[in-house]
Every structure is written in C-alpha cells, then in structure tokens.
Enzyme design. Structure first.
Site, PDB file in Angstrom:
ATOM      1  N   GLY A  65       0.807  -1.217   0.000  1.00 41.52           N
ATOM      2  CA  GLY A  65       0.000   0.000   0.000  1.00 41.52           C
ATOM      3  C   GLY A  65       0.841   1.267   0.000  1.00 41.52           C
ATOM      4  N   SER A  66       0.346   2.259   0.720  1.00 40.40           N
ATOM      5  CA  SER A  66       0.911   3.607   0.678  1.00 40.40           C
ATOM      6  C   SER A  66       2.425   3.648   0.762  1.00 40.40           C
ATOM      7  CB  SER A  66       0.332   4.396   1.851  1.00 40.40           C
ATOM      8  OG  SER A  66       1.074   5.555   2.072  1.00 40.40           O
ATOM      9  N   THR A  67       2.965   4.632   0.051  1.00 36.72           N
ATOM     10  CA  THR A  67       4.406   4.874   0.105  1.00 36.72           C
ATOM     11  C   THR A  67       4.811   5.309   1.508  1.00 36.72           C
ATOM     12  OG1 THR A  67       4.098   5.655  -2.121  1.00 36.72           O
ATOM     13  CG2 THR A  67       6.247   6.016  -1.187  1.00 36.72           C
ATOM     14  N   GLY A  68       3.834   5.711   2.299  1.00 35.10           N
ATOM     15  CA  GLY A  68       4.118   6.095   3.680  1.00 35.10           C
ATOM     16  C   GLY A  68       4.333   4.900   4.592  1.00 35.10           C
TER      17      GLY A  68
END
Lengths: 140, 439
Positions: A65-68
């Site tokens: 999922g998110s690059t975060g």
C-alpha cells in the site's frame, strides 16, 4: 520439549534482537495498518487485527500500500511501540526504508527453498542477528 | 556495503554540514538494507512536508526537533533545518489542509496556521510548495531514465510506467533524505535490467470508464501477492487515458506494493508484450475476470442505503477535465443541506478552474473546490461531521476509510463520479441498478 530451527538470510540492518514472532504472510498495510496510538494492527480484515507489534519480531514478505509504509511504523516506534526486529522474505524499497528509519535489526532475502511463513509461526520465540543473518526459532 | 564516490564520501564525512551528513548516512543505511552497491543522482523529488498528523508522535513545538526525529530519524540529536540538494528539484506532496481555508475541510485554525508555518520553513530551505499528489498535472515530470523520488505511490507508478522515469517506493523518510543529499540507492527500478515485466495479466472485465480502471487497479493489486511483481496488462481492453490511469494506479498502489505496471500499447516500455518481457519468461499468467471486478466493487462499496454527510471527489487530485465534468452536472443545482461535497485538486488546476468559471459553478452549488490535501491525508477532525454515510469516487479513499471509520458505524459508499454528485444533491445514497447491476 522445545524445537529449535536455524535459518540464514542476508543481514539487512545490524544488531541483535529477540522476541515473539508476529507472522503476517500478507504483510501489513502502511496507511491505516498500525495504530500510532496503540501499536496494534488496525487493517480491516487482517488475520492478526488487534495484535500489538511492540517488542515483536515482525515476519513479513514486503511492504504493502501507501508509500508512507515506513512512516507509519516509524511513528508507532517514536510513540513507544517499536517492534524488536524484522524478517523480510523479499525485501523491497518500503521495507528497506523502514529498516533504516527504525534502526532495529533486520534479516532479509532468504534462500528460495526456505519459506519463512511456513517455518515460523506467530508466538514462536525468535532471535535474529542483523550482522550475520542468523535466525534462531524456538518453539515450545 | 555500498561504495561511495569522492563527492558522496565528503558529504558522508560531514564536509557539507551536519544536515546533509545525516541525510546521506540514512541513505547509506537504506542502501545497505537493500543490498545496493552504489548510489545514483536524483533530480526530482516530492516530499511529505507540512504539519501532518503523524508528527504528533513528537511532543514538541520546535520544527527542527520534529524534523530531526520524524524525518531524519535521530532520537538523540537535533539538526537545524539547512539547505536541500541543489541538484534536485523538490516540491511538496499533499498536505494536511487546504492552503487557503480550513473550515470547509473540517480542520482547526491552529492546525491550518501550523501547517502554513511548517511549509514556509521548508520552502526557505529549498522545497517549493505544491501540495499535489498528481505533480505531473502541473509540470513536475521526470523524463525517461531520469531518477526521481516521490512520496505518492500512484505518482511513482505513473512516472515509472507512463514516462519511463526511474523510482522505487521509498517512503516519507527516504524521499526527504534524497531531496536533501541528492542521492538514492541504485537498486530496483533505478536499474534498467530490473524493469521488465514478470507477470502477464489479461484484462477480461469492463475497461471503458474511470471506475472500470479504478477497479482493474484494485483487483490487480489483490493478485500481486508475491512482492516486487512487475505486471504487464494485455487483452482486448479499451485503451485508457491519463485520468483513467490515475485511478488505476492509485488503487493498484493501495492493494499492493506495485511500483511499475506495463500496459501493452500504452506505457513507455511496453510497445509490445515482447518488449515488456525483454526476453524473459513470465513467472505467472493471470486474468482479471468480471468476478474479480465485482469483488473489488463490493470491497469498496457497503451494501444498502444511507443519508450522507460527506461526498469526496478528487482522489487522486482531479484534472481540469474532471472538474469541468463535475461542474457540468452541478450547474444550476444545489447540494443537499447537511452534505459537504468536496472536490480536491492542486492549486495550479484550481486556478485554471477559476479562470474557466468551473469554480464559480461549484461554489454556487454549495460545493467546495479545495486544494493541496484530501480527507485521508488531513485526518484529525475531518471525519467528525460523518454520522451515517460518506460517498467517494476513488477506491483509494474508500479502501482506507474502511479502516479509519470502522469504529463509527457509518456506511462507506463508492461509485462513479456522476452517482456521487447526484447522491450529494439528494443527500442520500440509494441502492440502484447500475451498468454492472451491482450498486
């Protein structure tokens, strides 16, 4: 009678760590995956939803999922909910950053014939050495 | 261990100041974690700066201390914010509030002010304020073979796949480290030989609309369960445009860690299937079926009907064409009382919407054209107004709302733009037969 298994992967972040394994074959999503307030997995429908990552050896394949991804684990760590170490079956950039950001021991990239998700079970005691890549699993 | 050039070694040894030294130390840690042998020069970056909620983990008002702990990942030392790399153009990704207003967003003035203050501090250090998750819409475009870093996963997919530029999904911290020191590990998709397709995926589901491509991305990500897969899409699909790819890549990066997605006849390195595979035998051949597509819709859209308090459009940030389409539906009509219809974009596109009169139509209808953020990124108090239902036209929002709002007992609906706008006007999401007889 306890069972002892030894594995070897590539050392990814130096240092030694030990703790109970939290095995997540489908990884944990970064965004809305781990609560930065409780350190518990909050990903909807995750098999280990509700379990804390604090002090655990997280056994995951790669980021999701998110690059975060790394940021959420790092925030949880800053808030006092750091895992003790990481085992990544196939490291990717998200996991590489997380290893560097949290500065906790990590071992990655196990041989093709070793499936860490069938060898290690949630709750096993796992010792990892991020300098040598050695992993020792003890099961009661 | 990673090998450094003379220039990099000088930075590593502190010859360019403590700020850059810390950044390159972390890039070296990152490179060693990956097993990279050397670093490469980064010329474009988007970074996740501003007063984001995750920074509250540090109980401090001092931005240098917050930045040192959360971005430079040092719990012992405080670094004074210093200049970023002159070799790398860095601009901000989405922030935690609109740049000009806070009330329509549902954010306090205190957070708004603090966000502007933090953005100004990093602007002075060399990071331009852009507030965009779609920087390619306003001129931030790394070209073929150019090394970039980005904090927006859909942007990484877009620039790798469509433009042929090179990046890995580094994350919040490493993108900042790279923007400061101008380097990233030469690993993964920064190396041409690592970019060929590994999985052939045939599209056997609808592919006409933006929603179709949103669901293709969502379903595709669910199938990529081995890590580091590089799919190539084949089949008798309708060729997508940029707005459809924007949707596809944002949902693909929600359900997977995918960083490059070849599409035969569409993306930079996939003129043909043979070119995408570069002579390698695919590891797997898969299909996205109508059933996969329907499963993806059901995963994002709750069953039933409910009154709505919020309708969110613009994930990823809307293009001018998408704003124009919404304005055409809203013209001369009013959003229902008690519903906040939010349309998110960046400041450049917002200005174009002003010039063309679309912004005025949206305002007249009682909706909000907002910039630089989205509810997901804002977090904090933005969901407080939701008591029974929220509707969105982006699967990325819908997916994460299911985690963020799970304890509130409200319904989360997902549908195409027109259905969402009509629901905002009516104030209620009604179950009704649609093209695929699903929702």
């Amino acid at each position: 009678m306890s069972e002892r298994i030894v594995l070897k992967g590539r050392p990814a972040y130096p240092g030694k760590a030990a703790g109970k394994a939290l095995v997540c074959p489908d990884s944990i999503q970064g965004w809305a995956g781990v609560s930065e307030e409780t350190g518990c997995i909050i990903e909807a429908g995750h098999p280990e939803e509700g379990k804390s990552i604090k002090g655990k050896i997280l056994v995951i394949p790669y980021g999701k999922g998110s690059t975060g991804w790394s940021g959420h684990f790092h925030s949880a760590a800053v808030a006092g909910f750091s895992p003790a170490g990481w085992l990544f079956s196939h490291i990717d950039s998200r996991c590489g950053v997380a290893a560097a950001a949290l500065e906790i021991p990590a071992v990655a990239d196990f041989p093709e014939d070793v499936d860490i998700f069938s060898v290690i079970r949630t709750g096993d005691h796992v010792e990892i050495d991020g300098d040598t890549g050695m992993v020792v699993i003890t099961r009661q | 261990m990673v090998k450094l050039t003379e220039y990099e070694q000088k930075m590593y040894d502190g010859g360019m100041g403590a700020f850059k030294q810390r950044a390159i130390h972390k890039i070296v840690d990152y490179a060693n974690a990956l097993g990279a042998k050397e670093l490469c020069t980064v010329s474009k970056a988007t970074v996740y700066f501003g007063y984001h909620p995750y920074l509250d983990a540090v109980e401090s008002e001092d931005y240098d201390e917050i930045f040192s702990k959360m971005v430079l990942c040092d719990n012992e030392n405080v670094y004074k914010l210093d200049s970023f790399s002159e070799e790398c153009f860095a601009q901000t990704c989405v922030g935690p509030c609109d740049h000009y207003c806070h009330e329509p967003v549902g954010i306090s003035k205190e957070v708004f002010d603090k966000n502007r203050k933090f953005l100004e501090l990093t602007r002075e250090a060399g990071v331009s304020i852009a507030g965009s998750c779609t920087p390619y819409l306003s001129g931030w475009l790394p070209l073929r073979g150019e090394h970039f870093v980005s904090t927006e996963s859909s942007n990484i997919l877009m620039c790798n796949s469509i433009l042929g530029a090179c990046a890995n999904a580094d994350g919040l911290e490493a993108s900042a480290w790279s923007a400061i020191c101008g380097r990233t590990p030469l690993w993964g998709l920064h190396i041409k030989e690592n970019r060929y397709a590994t999985h052939v995926v045939e599209i056997c589901c609808p592919s006409e609309t933006p929603l179709d491509w949103d669901m293709i991305g969502y379903a595709l990500g669910k199938k990529l369960t081995e890590g580091n897969e590089r799919p190539v899409l084949v089949g008798d699909f309708k060729k997508p445009d940029l707005d459809k790819l924007k949707k596809c890549f944002s949902s693909l990066a929600t359900t997977s860690g995918c960083e490059i997605c070849h599409i035969v006849g569409c993306t930079a390195e996939a003129g043909t299937l043979e070119e995408a595979l570069a002579g390698y035998e695919p590891k797997k051949r898969q299909t996205i079926t109508l059933e996969d597509y329907e499963d993806a819709v059901r995963a994002n859209c709750d069953a039933g009907s409910a009154d709505l308090q919020m309708v969110v459009l613009g994930c990823p940030h809307y293009s001018l064409a998408e704003i124009r389409a919404v304005a055409a539906i809203l013209k001369g009509r009013k959003v229902a009382d008690g519903v906040s219809l939010q349309i998110w974009t960046d400041m450049a596109i917002q200005q174009l919407a002003e010039v063309n009169g679309y912004a005025a139509i949206i305002k007249e209808a009682g909706a909000y054209l907002l910039n630089s953020a989205c509810p997901l990124v804002c977090g904090r108090t933005v969901y407080d107004r939701i008591t029974t239902g929220v509707a969105v036209d982006g699967a990325k929002q819908a997916h994460y709302y299911h985690s963020d709002l799970s304890s509130r007992g409200c319904k989360i609906f997902y549908g195409d733009t027109e259905k969402c706008v009509e629901a905002a006007i009516k104030g209620r999401w009604e179950v009704q037969p649609c093209r695929n007889v699903l929702f």
